[in-house]
Scaffold this motif. Structure first.
Motif, PDB file in Angstrom:
ATOM      1  N   MET A   1     -15.563 -22.722 -12.435  1.00  9.65           N
ATOM      2  CA  MET A   1     -16.800 -22.590 -11.675  1.00  9.65           C
ATOM      3  C   MET A   1     -17.077 -23.868 -10.893  1.00  9.65           C
ATOM      4  O   MET A   1     -17.561 -23.836  -9.762  1.00  9.65           O
ATOM      5  CB  MET A   1     -17.956 -22.278 -12.632  1.00  9.65           C
ATOM      6  CG  MET A   1     -17.840 -20.920 -13.317  1.00  9.65           C
ATOM      7  SD  MET A   1     -18.844 -20.798 -14.820  1.00  9.65           S
ATOM      8  CE  MET A   1     -20.493 -20.933 -14.141  1.00  9.65           C
ATOM      9  N   TRP A   2     -16.777 -25.001 -11.485  1.00 11.81           N
ATOM     10  CA  TRP A   2     -16.978 -26.289 -10.845  1.00 11.81           C
ATOM     11  C   TRP A   2     -16.107 -26.422  -9.587  1.00 11.81           C
ATOM     12  O   TRP A   2     -16.582 -26.842  -8.537  1.00 11.81           O
ATOM     13  CB  TRP A   2     -16.653 -27.403 -11.835  1.00 11.81           C
ATOM     14  CG  TRP A   2     -16.675 -28.791 -11.278  1.00 11.81           C
ATOM     15  CD1 TRP A   2     -15.603 -29.575 -10.969  1.00 11.81           C
ATOM     16  CD2 TRP A   2     -17.833 -29.573 -10.955  1.00 11.81           C
ATOM     17  NE1 TRP A   2     -16.003 -30.788 -10.486  1.00 11.81           N
ATOM     18  CE2 TRP A   2     -17.378 -30.821 -10.466  1.00 11.81           C
ATOM     19  CE3 TRP A   2     -19.211 -29.342 -11.037  1.00 11.81           C
ATOM     20  CZ2 TRP A   2     -18.244 -31.831 -10.057  1.00 11.81           C
ATOM     21  CZ3 TRP A   2     -20.074 -30.344 -10.636  1.00 11.81           C
ATOM     22  CH2 TRP A   2     -19.599 -31.568 -10.146  1.00 11.81           C
ATOM     23  N   HIS A   3     -14.846 -26.048  -9.700  1.00 14.00           N
ATOM     24  CA  HIS A   3     -13.936 -26.153  -8.559  1.00 14.00           C
ATOM     25  C   HIS A   3     -14.315 -25.174  -7.446  1.00 14.00           C
ATOM     26  O   HIS A   3     -14.064 -25.443  -6.267  1.00 14.00           O
ATOM     27  CB  HIS A   3     -12.492 -25.912  -8.996  1.00 14.00           C
ATOM     28  CG  HIS A   3     -11.975 -26.947  -9.942  1.00 14.00           C
ATOM     29  ND1 HIS A   3     -12.110 -28.300  -9.707  1.00 14.00           N
ATOM     30  CD2 HIS A   3     -11.324 -26.834 -11.134  1.00 14.00           C
ATOM     31  CE1 HIS A   3     -11.575 -28.975 -10.712  1.00 14.00           C
ATOM     32  NE2 HIS A   3     -11.096 -28.112 -11.587  1.00 14.00           N
ATOM     33  N   ALA A   4     -14.935 -24.054  -7.822  1.00 14.89           N
ATOM     34  CA  ALA A   4     -15.323 -23.055  -6.824  1.00 14.89           C
ATOM     35  C   ALA A   4     -16.696 -23.350  -6.214  1.00 14.89           C
ATOM     36  O   ALA A   4     -17.076 -22.738  -5.222  1.00 14.89           O
ATOM     37  CB  ALA A   4     -15.339 -21.664  -7.461  1.00 14.89           C
ATOM     38  N   ALA A   5     -17.420 -24.294  -6.800  1.00 13.44           N
ATOM     39  CA  ALA A   5     -18.781 -24.589  -6.348  1.00 13.44           C
ATOM     40  C   ALA A   5     -18.782 -25.380  -5.046  1.00 13.44           C
ATOM     41  O   ALA A   5     -17.845 -26.120  -4.737  1.00 13.44           O
ATOM     42  CB  ALA A   5     -19.521 -25.375  -7.424  1.00 13.44           C
ATOM     43  N   SER A   6     -19.856 -25.230  -4.294  1.00  7.87           N
ATOM     44  CA  SER A   6     -20.026 -25.985  -3.061  1.00  7.87           C
ATOM     45  C   SER A   6     -20.451 -27.418  -3.380  1.00  7.87           C
ATOM     46  O   SER A   6     -20.801 -27.742  -4.523  1.00  7.87           O
ATOM     47  CB  SER A   6     -21.090 -25.323  -2.186  1.00  7.87           C
ATOM     48  OG  SER A   6     -22.363 -25.428  -2.810  1.00  7.87           O
ATOM     49  N   PHE A   7     -20.458 -28.244  -2.380  1.00 11.21           N
ATOM     50  CA  PHE A   7     -20.888 -29.639  -2.548  1.00 11.21           C
ATOM     51  C   PHE A   7     -22.332 -29.692  -3.047  1.00 11.21           C
ATOM     52  O   PHE A   7     -22.659 -30.477  -3.947  1.00 11.21           O
ATOM     53  CB  PHE A   7     -20.763 -30.392  -1.212  1.00 11.21           C
ATOM     54  CG  PHE A   7     -21.317 -31.778  -1.261  1.00 11.21           C
ATOM     55  CD1 PHE A   7     -20.574 -32.816  -1.785  1.00 11.21           C
ATOM     56  CD2 PHE A   7     -22.611 -32.046  -0.792  1.00 11.21           C
ATOM     57  CE1 PHE A   7     -21.096 -34.111  -1.848  1.00 11.21           C
ATOM     58  CE2 PHE A   7     -23.137 -33.332  -0.851  1.00 11.21           C
ATOM     59  CZ  PHE A   7     -22.372 -34.370  -1.378  1.00 11.21           C
ATOM     60  N   ILE A   8     -23.194 -28.865  -2.498  1.00  7.61           N
ATOM     61  CA  ILE A   8     -24.604 -28.843  -2.890  1.00  7.61           C
ATOM     62  C   ILE A   8     -24.750 -28.398  -4.341  1.00  7.61           C
ATOM     63  O   ILE A   8     -25.533 -28.972  -5.116  1.00  7.61           O
ATOM     64  CB  ILE A   8     -25.421 -27.926  -1.961  1.00  7.61           C
ATOM     65  CG1 ILE A   8     -25.394 -28.453  -0.523  1.00  7.61           C
ATOM     66  CG2 ILE A   8     -26.857 -27.793  -2.460  1.00  7.61           C
ATOM     67  CD1 ILE A   8     -26.020 -29.828  -0.370  1.00  7.61           C
TER      68      ILE A   8
END
Length: 353
Positions: free
Chosen positions: A152-159
């Motif tokens: 989930m972290w790797h798929a998350a946006s910068f924000i």
């Protein structure tokens, strides 16, 4: 939004329940074993509440009136510790484990809640959410600190990553007076639903009014030592206790299909080992695995339950030692393949392998 994943299995790197046998109670049988301890002594409850509240008020009053600032400082710190214990009595009252159906208790705790930035409507709503979601993936911080997987972290946006880091950052916990109690528990619910959470406005007015009155009639020193400093210390300690007992190196995150209150209590809630003095000031909240197993056990009976039930005597343990504090803050993401909590750096390293 960040998407969740439920591909979770157990491994030897996380807390393991003992193998099932005829002599070891698990699930509902273990919860049933805690039921005899979920009965309060009305006299004891009033004794603990009365003594704690009285001591807190007296100590803080002397902190404001003392003529020597080092003495004010010492009394203010003591007052902060008593604030923590007072909050635990309120916490138990809101769970229904002490003084239910008492009109006097209702009045006392609602007055306390107004001045302590813990309005009953938002506190109960967010805390019930917390108890129903401990040990689950969550990218939101309703009544709890969010926990997501490395995927989930790797798929998350910068924000999304920035928000996640901020919500779990040590400074967020350290300044819990503003970030958690003032903002998350009071201001945000009031902004999102002012009609439902009108008591948040009452709490902001009462708390701010108390500081103003002390400042105007007693000076800045009085406001600082009676409210601002002890609230800062109490909220920081309370926020860390809450954070550390559900964000530690050996915790387990459970898939939605396998999640139960029993597993969340024993695998995703820690026992914080404290000395007798700190146990008293923190209202036995260190026995957190037992509290999550049965929220109706009064705080003063939690040690009794642990001593009587063998299955509760080998929990995952944390302390207030610096090493454990660092490990709690470093345990940032759940790695589904490794089956344990990892740091942001480890998540980045594993993703590049």
């Amino acid at each position: 939004m960040i998407q969740t994943s439920s591909n979770i299995t157990n491994s030897s790197d996380t807390f393991e329940l003992p193998e099932h046998s005829a002599d070891i109670r698990v699930g509902r049988d273990l919860i049933a074993a805690t039921v005899p301890f979920a009965k309060e002594s009305r006299v004891k409850s009033w004794w603990h509440v009365g003594v704690t509240l009285s001591l807190m008020i007296i100590v803080l009053a002397f902190a404001g009136a003392a003529p020597w600032w080092p003495l004010q400082l010492m009394l203010s710190i003591l007052g902060a510790m008593l604030m923590v214990r007072t909050f635990i009595t309120y916490h138990d009252y809101m769970h229904g484990s002490i003084l239910q159906n008492s009109r006097a208790a209702w009045i006392i705790f609602h007055i306390y809640a107004a001045f302590a930035l813990t309005p009953p409507s938002s506190w109960k709503e967010s805390h019930n959410f917390h108890h129903g979601h401990v040990g689950k993936f969550s990218a939101v911080s309703i009544g709890t600190f969010p926990v997501i997987t490395t995927k989930m972290w790797h798929a998350a946006s910068f924000i999304e990553r920035a928000r996640y880091r901020i919500e779990r950052h040590p400074f967020t916990v350290m300044f819990g007076y503003l970030t958690i109690f003032a903002f998350s528990i009071c201001l945000l619910p009031l902004f999102l639903n002012p009609l439902k959470h009108w008591d948040s406005l009452l709490s902001i007015i009462a708390h701010g009014g108390l500081i103003t009155v002390l400042w105007v009639f007693g000076g800045a020193d009085m406001a600082f030592f009676v409210v601002l400093l002890p609230m800062t210390i109490a909220c920081a300690l309370g926020s860390y206790l809450f954070f550390a007992q559900h964000s530690f190196k050996r915790m387990n995150i459970i898939s939605p299909e396998a999640w139960t209150f029993y597993r969340a209590a024993l695998e995703s809630s820690s026992y914080m080992r404290l000395n007798k003095v700190m146990q008293w000031f923190t209202g036995n909240i260190g026995y957190h695995h037992i509290h999550h197993l049965n929220v109706h056990i009064p705080f003063y009976r939690l040690p009794e339950a642990m001593a009587a039930i063998p299955e509760l005597q080998s929990p995952v343990t944390t302390t207030l030692a610096l090493r454990d504090v660092i490990n709690c803050f470093k345990s940032s993401l759940w790695d589904e393949e490794l089956q344990h909590m990892v740091t942001y750096r480890e998540a980045k390293k594993f993703s590049s392998v």
